[in-house]
Design a protein around this motif. Structure first.
Motif, PDB file in Angstrom:
ATOM      1  N   THR A 164    -101.980  24.487   2.469  1.00  0.00           N
ATOM      2  CA  THR A 164    -102.833  25.338   1.643  1.00  0.00           C
ATOM      3  C   THR A 164    -103.381  24.611   0.419  1.00  0.00           C
ATOM      4  O   THR A 164    -103.691  25.233  -0.592  1.00  0.00           O
ATOM      5  N   SER A 165    -103.512  23.295   0.507  1.00  0.00           N
ATOM      6  CA  SER A 165    -104.091  22.506  -0.576  1.00  0.00           C
ATOM      7  C   SER A 165    -105.497  22.061  -0.182  1.00  0.00           C
ATOM      8  O   SER A 165    -105.903  22.171   0.975  1.00  0.00           O
ATOM      9  N   THR A 203    -109.167  29.476  -2.474  1.00  0.00           N
ATOM     10  CA  THR A 203    -107.895  29.103  -1.860  1.00  0.00           C
ATOM     11  C   THR A 203    -108.200  28.378  -0.546  1.00  0.00           C
ATOM     12  O   THR A 203    -109.319  28.444  -0.023  1.00  0.00           O
ATOM     13  N   TYR A 204    -107.183  27.693  -0.002  1.00  0.00           N
ATOM     14  CA  TYR A 204    -107.398  26.821   1.152  1.00  0.00           C
ATOM     15  C   TYR A 204    -106.388  27.134   2.252  1.00  0.00           C
ATOM     16  O   TYR A 204    -105.235  27.460   1.973  1.00  0.00           O
ATOM     17  N   GLN A 205    -106.844  26.993   3.489  1.00  0.00           N
ATOM     18  CA  GLN A 205    -105.966  27.075   4.652  1.00  0.00           C
ATOM     19  C   GLN A 205    -106.456  26.091   5.699  1.00  0.00           C
ATOM     20  O   GLN A 205    -107.541  26.250   6.260  1.00  0.00           O
ATOM     21  N   SER A 216    -113.135  39.360   0.117  1.00  0.00           N
ATOM     22  CA  SER A 216    -112.823  37.963   0.439  1.00  0.00           C
ATOM     23  C   SER A 216    -113.927  37.371   1.309  1.00  0.00           C
ATOM     24  O   SER A 216    -114.305  37.953   2.333  1.00  0.00           O
ATOM     25  N   VAL A 230    -112.028  27.790   3.388  1.00  0.00           N
ATOM     26  CA  VAL A 230    -112.008  28.045   1.950  1.00  0.00           C
ATOM     27  C   VAL A 230    -112.347  29.514   1.718  1.00  0.00           C
ATOM     28  O   VAL A 230    -113.309  30.035   2.297  1.00  0.00           O
ATOM     29  N   THR A 231    -111.545  30.183   0.881  1.00  0.00           N
ATOM     30  CA  THR A 231    -111.741  31.615   0.654  1.00  0.00           C
ATOM     31  C   THR A 231    -111.844  31.910  -0.839  1.00  0.00           C
ATOM     32  O   THR A 231    -111.037  31.427  -1.636  1.00  0.00           O
ATOM     33  N   SER A 232    -112.873  32.697  -1.204  1.00  0.00           N
ATOM     34  CA  SER A 232    -113.043  33.189  -2.573  1.00  0.00           C
ATOM     35  C   SER A 232    -112.950  34.708  -2.535  1.00  0.00           C
ATOM     36  O   SER A 232    -113.591  35.347  -1.687  1.00  0.00           O
ATOM     37  N   SER A 289    -115.224  33.677   3.156  1.00  0.00           N
ATOM     38  CA  SER A 289    -114.684  32.394   3.615  1.00  0.00           C
ATOM     39  C   SER A 289    -115.772  31.519   4.200  1.00  0.00           C
ATOM     40  O   SER A 289    -116.797  31.999   4.694  1.00  0.00           O
TER      41      SER A 289
END
Length: 300
Positions: A140-141, A120-122, A168, A160-162, A170
């Protein structure tokens, strides 16, 4: 589960081994729970704290040996898995220099982010440099198209977070810099154009700055005698006002835009000097004092 390069918690024993003359040997495998297994040097206690950094999924088990009358008997514990959550940040591009009234170009992805689980993105921004980050609501894209920067150089990055098994991890991208050449009048001290603290960011405009005159209590005045004020472009907003006093000049490289409700006034013997052949917009007032003229004379 740990982030790549992390140090897992120590393993615990839920049911002790039993037997005579028991000794222990911890083993690991990088393939799976079926082995092949390799002894961990020096790991001969009932429990084991695997050291970091660990960068890939690793399997562990405990070998138990019981020795009686010269006979060795072996048994093995169930295996435990240290799952590694790998995440690699995006490499992004978009450094640019522009006026605050210009919409920056959208940032692009040079190298996509990767994660053990889809990331995911922030996006984050800062006005103090490549630190002191604040999240941008709704950004968040994988890419981001920033709005005008409001007369302030702004810095951007994407985190970027997995998330794997509730863990989690990042990673932050490189820093993008959007340099604003704008100077916005604030009039915090006086009406004096030539005072640095009357501008945001602080400093008297020069020929590289896109000058913005908003509606303020202290309206700017270009005062003095034979003074030359400079701007790359000039925008007077609704309610804003700029007066160029007698004998002074305002030298603008590009366009002048006076919005509805704004005013730009040149007193007698003052001048607007423009370098580029561009069309201005809005109304300007020129005041000229002259002696009596005949019907075919004119004055500037």
């Amino acid at each position: 589960t740990i982030c790549s390069g992390g140090d897992p918690d120590a393993f615990t024993e839920t049911t002790p081994a039993t037997g005579t003359g028991i000794t222990y040997q911890w083993q690991y495998s990088l393939v799976g729970g079926g082995g092949p297994w390799t002894d961990v040097s020096g790991a001969t206690s009932a429990t084991y704290d695997a050291p970091g950094p660990i960068n890939q999924n690793t399997y562990y088990r405990r070998e138990v040996k019981a020795s009686v009358n010269g006979y060795d008997c072996y048994d093995y514990s169930s295996f435990v898995v240290v799952f590694v959550n790998n995440v690699t940040a995006s490499v992004v591009a978009g450094d640019q220099t522009l006026c605050s009234t210009v919409d920056p170009a959208a940032f692009t992805v040079v190298t996509p982010a990767t994660g053990t689980v889809a990331p995911t993105y922030q996006w984050q921004s800062s006005t103090t440099g490549c630190s002191g980050w604040s999240p941008i609501p709704g950004a968040t894209s994988a890419t981001y198209d920033p709005p005008p920067t409001n007369a302030q150089t702004t810095y951007f990055q994407v985190v970027v977070t997995s998330t794997l098994n509730g863990e989690s991890c990042s990673a932050a991208s490189n820093c993008i810099t959007v340099i604003s050449l704008s100077k916005s009048w604030n009039g915090s001290i006086s009406t004096n154009w030539n005072m640095p603290t009357n501008w945001s960011p602080a400093g008297i405009p020069d020929a590289t700055n896109c000058v913005i005159i908003p509606n303020t209590t202290n309206k700017p005045i270009i005062s003095g005698t034979n003074y030359n004020a400079f701007a790359y472009s000039l925008t007077v907003l609704n309610g804003g006002s700029l007066v160029v006093n007698s004998t002074n000049s305002l030298k603008v490289i590009d366009l002048v835009n006076v919005n509805n409700g704004g005013s730009l006034t040149f007193e007698d013997k003052s001048s607007l000097v423009q370098i580029n052949n561009v069309a201005n917009s809005g109304n300007m007032t020129y005041k000229r004092e002259t002696t009596i003229v005949t019907k075919f004379d004119y004055t500037y």
